[in-house]
Design a protein around this motif. Structure first.
Motif, short mmCIF file in Angstrom:
data_model
loop_
_atom_site.label_atom_id
_atom_site.label_comp_id
_atom_site.label_asym_id
_atom_site.label_seq_id
_atom_site.Cartn_x
_atom_site.Cartn_y
_atom_site.Cartn_z
N ASP A 1 49.00 7.01 -25.57
CA ASP A 1 48.33 6.20 -26.58
C ASP A 1 48.61 4.73 -26.27
OD1 ASP A 1 47.90 4.62 -28.95
OD2 ASP A 1 47.94 6.45 -30.14
N THR A 2 47.58 4.02 -25.83
CA THR A 2 47.77 2.62 -25.44
C THR A 2 48.16 1.75 -26.63
OG1 THR A 2 45.40 2.20 -25.67
CG2 THR A 2 46.21 2.74 -23.47
N GLY A 3 47.71 2.10 -27.83
CA GLY A 3 48.07 1.33 -29.02
C GLY A 3 49.54 1.42 -29.36
N LYS A 4 50.15 2.55 -29.08
CA LYS A 4 51.57 2.76 -29.35
C LYS A 4 52.43 2.48 -28.12
CE LYS A 4 51.87 5.67 -33.30
NZ LYS A 4 52.34 4.58 -34.11
N SER A 5 51.79 2.36 -26.96
CA SER A 5 52.51 2.25 -25.70
C SER A 5 53.51 3.40 -25.56
CB SER A 5 53.23 0.91 -25.57
OG SER A 5 52.30 -0.14 -25.52
N GLY A 6 53.04 4.59 -25.96
CA GLY A 6 53.88 5.77 -25.90
C GLY A 6 53.03 7.03 -25.83
N TYR A 7 53.70 8.16 -25.76
CA TYR A 7 53.02 9.44 -25.65
C TYR A 7 52.91 10.12 -27.00
CZ TYR A 7 53.53 8.87 -20.67
OH TYR A 7 53.43 8.37 -19.40
N ILE A 8 51.80 10.82 -27.19
CA ILE A 8 51.57 11.60 -28.39
C ILE A 8 51.65 13.07 -27.99
CG2 ILE A 8 49.93 12.18 -30.25
CD1 ILE A 8 50.87 9.26 -30.34
N VAL A 9 52.35 13.86 -28.80
CA VAL A 9 52.44 15.30 -28.59
C VAL A 9 52.27 15.97 -29.94
CG1 VAL A 9 54.97 15.34 -28.73
CG2 VAL A 9 53.79 17.16 -27.53
N ALA A 10 51.43 16.99 -29.99
CA ALA A 10 51.20 17.74 -31.23
C ALA A 10 52.40 18.66 -31.44
CB ALA A 10 49.91 18.53 -31.15
#
Length: 129
Positions: free
Chosen positions: A82-91
């Motif tokens: 996620d470029t907005g968070k500068s991090g990874y998203i995991v469900a």
């Protein structure tokens, strides 16, 4: 033939705005759930030496909802950047995290049966197929 760009800090930062990043810079990247809650961070990435595929992100997760921090191997394909968070998203919700297979050590990752059960847990095909 154009000469290569000098490797300055600004050149490296510019390169990171594209889709590639050095493996050493992934370490420490934050991991969030889809609601935006911080779950933990990437400790290291594991790359298959023969295929060159990124297999797992070994992550320290937990420390919320009464859970202590634990290390997990997350199949790389369950992470999305996620470029907005500068991090990874995991469900990954708290209940799924409680039941997820934990990372013990590198020999755990070498065990294909363990790897298959990990991928089955997340409902995705193993990276080696």
């Amino acid at each position: 033939m154009a000469s290569p760009l000098p490797k300055t800090q600004s050149t490296l930062e510019q390169c990171e705005t594209y889709s590639l990043i050095g493996a050493n810079k992934v370490n420490g990247t934050h991991i969030y759930n889809p609601k935006g809650d911080h779950l933990g961070e990437v400790d290291e990435i594991m790359i298959d030496k023969l295929s060159g595929k990124v297999a797992y992100a070994v992550a320290t997760l937990g420390g919320f909802l009464g859970l202590g921090q634990s290390r997990y191997a997350l199949p790389w394909s369950v992470l999305s950047y996620d470029t907005g968070k500068s991090g990874y998203i995991v469900a990954l919700d708290a209940d799924k995290l409680k039941k997820a297979p934990r990372y013990e050590n590198e020999s755990t990752l070498a065990d294909r049966e363990w790897g298959k059960s990990l991928h089955d847990y997340y409902g995705i095909p193993p990276y080696w197929l």
